[in-house]
Design an enzyme around this catalytic site. Structure first.
Site, PDB file in Angstrom:
ATOM      1  N   ASP A 187      84.054 110.394 108.054  1.00  0.00           N
ATOM      2  CA  ASP A 187      84.126 109.840 106.808  1.00  0.00           C
ATOM      3  C   ASP A 187      84.063 108.092 107.204  1.00  0.00           C
ATOM      4  OD1 ASP A 187      84.059 112.527 106.196  1.00  0.00           O
ATOM      5  OD2 ASP A 187      85.006 112.103 104.437  1.00  0.00           O
ATOM      6  N   HIS A 189      83.339 105.971 104.373  1.00  0.00           N
ATOM      7  CA  HIS A 189      83.767 105.432 102.860  1.00  0.00           C
ATOM      8  C   HIS A 189      83.905 104.123 102.651  1.00  0.00           C
ATOM      9  CE1 HIS A 189      84.348 109.301 100.901  1.00  0.00           C
ATOM     10  NE2 HIS A 189      85.137 109.803 101.966  1.00  0.00           N
ATOM     11  N   ASP A 216      79.359 111.021 103.976  1.00  0.00           N
ATOM     12  CA  ASP A 216      80.385 110.327 103.401  1.00  0.00           C
ATOM     13  C   ASP A 216      80.529 108.724 103.810  1.00  0.00           C
ATOM     14  OD1 ASP A 216      81.012 112.476 101.604  1.00  0.00           O
ATOM     15  OD2 ASP A 216      82.962 112.438 101.784  1.00  0.00           O
ATOM     16  N   ASP A 219      81.174 105.029  98.820  1.00  0.00           N
ATOM     17  CA  ASP A 219      82.330 105.315  97.776  1.00  0.00           C
ATOM     18  C   ASP A 219      83.488 104.872  98.352  1.00  0.00           C
ATOM     19  OD1 ASP A 219      80.998 106.210  95.505  1.00  0.00           O
ATOM     20  OD2 ASP A 219      80.818 108.448  95.857  1.00  0.00           O
ATOM     21  N   ARG A 220      84.494 104.322  97.212  1.00  0.00           N
ATOM     22  CA  ARG A 220      85.886 104.254  97.467  1.00  0.00           C
ATOM     23  C   ARG A 220      85.925 102.647  98.171  1.00  0.00           C
ATOM     24  NH1 ARG A 220      88.763 108.457  96.152  1.00  0.00           N
ATOM     25  NH2 ARG A 220      87.865 110.541  96.372  1.00  0.00           N
ATOM     26  N   ASN A 248      79.307 115.141 100.820  1.00  0.00           N
ATOM     27  CA  ASN A 248      79.485 115.152  99.381  1.00  0.00           C
ATOM     28  C   ASN A 248      79.295 113.992  98.575  1.00  0.00           C
ATOM     29  OD1 ASN A 248      82.260 114.772 100.358  1.00  0.00           O
ATOM     30  ND2 ASN A 248      82.812 115.142  98.385  1.00  0.00           N
ATOM     31  N   HIS A 249      79.510 112.903  99.278  1.00  0.00           N
ATOM     32  CA  HIS A 249      79.252 111.523  98.340  1.00  0.00           C
ATOM     33  C   HIS A 249      78.108 110.887  98.537  1.00  0.00           C
ATOM     34  CE1 HIS A 249      83.755 110.527  96.916  1.00  0.00           C
ATOM     35  NE2 HIS A 249      83.958 111.482  97.896  1.00  0.00           N
ATOM     36  N   HIS A 300      79.305 118.565 107.358  1.00  0.00           N
ATOM     37  CA  HIS A 300      80.208 117.616 106.341  1.00  0.00           C
ATOM     38  C   HIS A 300      81.599 118.252 106.160  1.00  0.00           C
ATOM     39  CE1 HIS A 300      82.117 114.300 104.424  1.00  0.00           C
ATOM     40  NE2 HIS A 300      82.205 115.101 103.376  1.00  0.00           N
ATOM     41  N   ARG A 442      89.755 121.482  94.770  1.00  0.00           N
ATOM     42  CA  ARG A 442      88.635 120.170  94.599  1.00  0.00           C
ATOM     43  C   ARG A 442      87.592 120.460  93.346  1.00  0.00           C
ATOM     44  NH1 ARG A 442      87.645 116.699  99.285  1.00  0.00           N
ATOM     45  NH2 ARG A 442      88.639 117.218 101.112  1.00  0.00           N
ATOM     46  N   HIS A 469      85.406 115.337 106.059  1.00  0.00           N
ATOM     47  CA  HIS A 469      85.625 115.685 104.287  1.00  0.00           C
ATOM     48  C   HIS A 469      87.101 115.531 104.091  1.00  0.00           C
ATOM     49  CE1 HIS A 469      84.703 117.297 100.744  1.00  0.00           C
ATOM     50  NE2 HIS A 469      85.096 118.608 100.935  1.00  0.00           N
ATOM     51  N   ASP A 562     114.595 122.086  75.951  1.00  0.00           N
ATOM     52  CA  ASP A 562     115.695 121.460  74.997  1.00  0.00           C
ATOM     53  C   ASP A 562     115.736 121.912  73.582  1.00  0.00           C
ATOM     54  OD1 ASP A 562     118.051 119.772  74.268  1.00  0.00           O
ATOM     55  OD2 ASP A 562     116.718 117.903  73.869  1.00  0.00           O
ATOM     56  N   ASP A 649      74.518 104.591  80.568  1.00  0.00           N
ATOM     57  CA  ASP A 649      73.820 103.262  80.881  1.00  0.00           C
ATOM     58  C   ASP A 649      72.769 103.414  81.919  1.00  0.00           C
ATOM     59  OD1 ASP A 649      73.333 100.546  80.953  1.00  0.00           O
ATOM     60  OD2 ASP A 649      74.815  99.955  82.531  1.00  0.00           O
ATOM     61  N   ASP A 651      69.853 102.141  82.117  1.00  0.00           N
ATOM     62  CA  ASP A 651      68.991 101.014  82.512  1.00  0.00           C
ATOM     63  C   ASP A 651      70.135 100.096  83.593  1.00  0.00           C
ATOM     64  OD1 ASP A 651      70.669  99.999  80.499  1.00  0.00           O
ATOM     65  OD2 ASP A 651      69.070  98.792  79.540  1.00  0.00           O
ATOM     66  N   ASP A 689      84.834  94.455  71.449  1.00  0.00           N
ATOM     67  CA  ASP A 689      83.487  93.554  71.296  1.00  0.00           C
ATOM     68  C   ASP A 689      83.879  92.117  71.224  1.00  0.00           C
ATOM     69  OD1 ASP A 689      81.022  92.604  71.056  1.00  0.00           O
ATOM     70  OD2 ASP A 689      80.755  93.140  68.954  1.00  0.00           O
ATOM     71  N   GLU A 700      84.082  94.889  81.401  1.00  0.00           N
ATOM     72  CA  GLU A 700      85.138  94.251  80.840  1.00  0.00           C
ATOM     73  C   GLU A 700      86.178  95.311  80.117  1.00  0.00           C
ATOM     74  OE1 GLU A 700      83.911  91.198  78.300  1.00  0.00           O
ATOM     75  OE2 GLU A 700      83.089  89.885  79.900  1.00  0.00           O
TER      76      GLU A 700
END
Length: 722
Positions: A187, A189, A216, A219-220, A248-249, A300, A442, A469, A562, A649, A651, A689, A700
């Site tokens: 990996d 990453h 992999d 990511d990260r 897997n990523h 992997h 996992r 992995h 308690d 999202d 687009d 907003d 944001e």
């Protein structure tokens, strides 16, 4: 004068000589043994702290993966069990619809990289196809200097990579020639610094220095797209000597949660959507495994008791765009519709095609006599054939089936089995006990034992399995009587100093030789104690975040111990309650000294849990939210919310409407089986907003509610473990 000893030096040496003479041998031996015992205890304590820190990081990581798979399974449940009129199902269908996925035959028309102009002010690297070694090294140097490749070249490089990958088998076969070593990397990453360090130590990929990269890549880390572009460039340059396995990523659904989607859209605002769509198709075409000398299997994740390399060699890997959910079964009418859309009835990419290569029977596929050294596009231009004609010819020479008379019913029956094969290859982990059980830690794949390794390897006449992995502290680890080897090449994975990276060099004797490294210079300058202390602090901060996001559940569980409402419970009950809520499998009583301060304890083995919970302080968001239940849900399911936002999202604009925001919360509340009122959601939407334009900026919003721990100076420091 000369080199004689001066008088002052002689005077300094005399006391030392008298001291040496006056110490009996027995006393000196006892002193040496005491020092040795102290040092061993000191190192053992450091090792215990390091392992505990490691368990914290790994438990939190696997818990996040499990949450993500549960969320995706919930979406799948909506798709399968709700009618098309249901609003939630319509939203999920919109999120995962493939209507905008272009046909394989028409990628150039949809990508349109030729219409993208490179401005004169662009100072980054330029690519010319077919690629040359100087061109690729220029690209590597540019990334080393933090330059960005222009979107035109990115799309062009990805398109040619996709064309090449479609020629490759599911299982690549590599032969070690005499005195030739193959380098195997785990990996990465998004840690470009680690990849560059490997190249510095081991050399660039070439015919003399072949590489296998075991998934992999993304990511990260923050430089995932750069790693992909470098690896794809070398793949185009040396298609026989660079081998890429899918991890897997390499999955567009996983990328939504772990940073790669956000990275691409941040670096390529205009063309990021098309880059992601093309990468989605590339990931599905990556080979699933590599076999060296018919003796060493490289994949992997791992295997299961159902793993059959003959099945894996024949399945249509590109149909499994995401391994998180089995394929949706299609009827004959859908297949006929797909066939009508294809320009040629005998097209090699029609549904129902099967690989004919078998790992254990017959001759493995060999591409060297026919495979071009450069892209298919450049070759087809010289022969006068179209790209698709060239593809068909190459597939025929490679031994891939071109017939289209497969029985659709038979194909449908094998979908679930093939999906299980792929999930096990990408997601599974080894365990020390015999057997094969679902990987509930996992949330995907399985845990398999030494008996399964022996049976699967012996059945396919293999000696060893090399997989990745899992992050390992030293970068590699043997298990299952030395027949399974884990390799991980991203150093400082959890935090600076948390682990080493490593790669393997494998020669004709098939004996692995390990090369360890750590890319951060600061870690090499730290002592062992400093390194352990630094990573321990980071792990405890992450653990406090987890505790804070479960405040209400923790208090409820403490109150169960308690019944008199005294506000005080025993340490034993505190540890049991925390484990019941978080389910991380950590030694909470050992961690108590790091998580519970002296002010919350009375010296009699009890603690004030209300005071302790209040000490789990984080900086509150600037936005005022009256609904504390909504706020806590936002904290607790921060990553799930971001995943849903980015799915909605479609687009990739980074903005969602109020209505989409409301539906996001409705999806999450359905998944969590909790009730959140429309008014509370509307109030939250209006409060964030910031520019009052009726839409919400995802980045944001997530940053505004990111948990940040107070400065250690503001809270009472926990007692030192020393």
């Amino acid at each position: 004068m000369g080199c004689g000893v001066t008088k002052s030096t002689q005077l300094q040496l005399k006391p030392c000589n008298r001291g040496n003479i006056s110490v009996p041998a027995a006393t000196a031996m006892r002193a040496a043994l005491l020092i040795q015992r102290w040092y061993r205890q000191y190192v053992a304590r450091l090792e215990m702290r390091r392992r505990c820190t490691w368990n914290i990081f790994q438990s939190i990581e696997y818990s996040g993966q499990q949450d993500h798979i549960k969320l995706y399974n919930f979406f799948g449940y909506l798709m399968d069990h709700f009618s098309s009129a249901n609003s939630q199902r319509n939203l999920v269908s919109h999120m995962f619809g493939d209507s905008d996925l272009f046909l394989d035959m028409e990628w150039e028309r949809h990508v349109c990289y030729k219409e993208i102009e490179v401005p004169d002010i662009y100072t980054g690297p330029h690519l010319f196809f077919p690629l040359t070694i100087s061109n690729v090294t220029e690209l590597v140097d540019a990334f080393k200097n933090k330059q960005k490749l222009h979107a035109r070249y990115v799309l062009q490089l990805l398109g040619k990579t996709w064309t090449l990958l479609r020629l490759m088998p599911n299982i690549s076969h590599v032969c070690t020639c005499k005195h030739k070593e193959i380098t195997i990397c785990g990996d990465l990453h998004g840690h470009l610094e680690d990849l560059l360090l490997i190249f510095y130590k081991n050399g660039f990929p070439s015919a003399e220095t072949p590489y296998v990269f075991n998934g992999d890549f993304v990511d990260r880390g923050k430089e995932s797209i750069e790693i992909l572009l470098v690896l794809f460039a070398f793949l185009l340059l040396y298609p026989h000597d660079v081998h890429l396995n899918r991890g897997n990523h390499e999955d567009h659904i996983v990328n939504l949660r772990y940073g790669f989607t956000k990275e691409v859209l941040g670096k390529y605002q205009v063309h990021g959507k098309m880059i992601l769509k093309l990468l989605q198709k590339i990931f599905s075409w990556l080979p699933l495994a590599t076999v060296i000398d018919q003796k060493v299997l490289i994949l992997h994740g791992g295997i299961s008791d159902k793993t059959d390399l003959n099945v894996i060699a024949k399945l249509e890997r590109h149909r499994f765009v995401s391994a998180l959910r089995p394929l949706k079964r299609r009827g004959a009418s859908a297949r006929q519709k797909d066939a009508a859309l294809e320009p040629d009835g005998d097209d090699e990419l029609s549904a129902g095609r099967r690989r004919v290569q078998s790992l254990t029977h017959g001759t493995p596929l060999r591409f060297r006599p026919e495979f071009p050294r450069h892209s298919v596009h450049s070759e087809s231009g010289r022969t006068g054939r179209s790209v698709e004609q060239e593809l068909r010819e190459r597939r025929r020479l490679a031994g891939l089936s071109l017939s289209s008379d497969s029985d659709p019913a038979q194909v449908l029956e094998t979908d679930a089995d093939e999906w299980k094969q792929i999930v096990d290859v990408l997601w599974s982990d080894p365990m020390s006990q015999n057997g094969c059980v679902p990987n509930e830690v996992r949330g995907g794949g399985c845990y398999w034992g030494p008996d399964v390794s022996q049976e699967v390897l012996d059945r396919h006449k293999l000696q060893m399995l090399i997989r990745s992995h899992e992050c390992k502290q030293e970068g590699y680890e043997f298990c299952h009587n030395g027949r399974v080897l884990t390799i991980f090449s991203a150093s400082n994975y959890y935090d600076v100093g948390s682990n080493r990276g490593a790669y393997i060099r494998l020669g004709p004797d098939l004996i692995p030789h390990f090369k360890q490294f750590q890319s951060s210079r600061s870690t090499r300058e730290l002592t062992l104690r400093q390194s352990v202390g630094r990573t321990e602090l980071s792990a405890l901060q992450a653990l406090r975040m987890q505790l804070f996001t479960h405040k209400s559940a923790l208090i409820h569980e403490f109150q169960e111990y308690d019944p008199q409402c005294t506000g005080v419970i025993s340490v034993k009950h505190w540890a049991a309650a925390v484990e019941k809520v978080l389910r991380l499998g950590l030694p909470w009583r050992v961690l108590r000294s790091q998580l519970v301060t002296s002010s919350t304890q009375d010296g009699q083995g009890t603690l004030d849990y209300h005071h302790w919970v209040n000490q789990l302080s984080v900086i509150q968001p600037s936005t005022e939210i009256a609904n504390t239940s909504l706020l806590e849900t936002l904290y607790k399911h921060h990553s799930n919310l971001e995943s849903i936002f980015r799915m909605i999202d479609t687009d990739h604009s980074g903005l969602i409407s109020f209505e989409e925001f409301r539906q996001t919360w409705k999806l999450l509340s359905s998944h969590l089986q909790m009730d959140i009122s429309d008014k509370a959601i509307s109030d939250l939407a209006e409060s964030i907003d910031f520019n009052k334009d009726g839409s919400i900026d995802i980045n944001e919003f997530m940053e505004a509610f990111r948990l940040v721990e107070h400065s250690r100076a503001e809270t009472e420091a926990p007692p030192s473990p020393e």
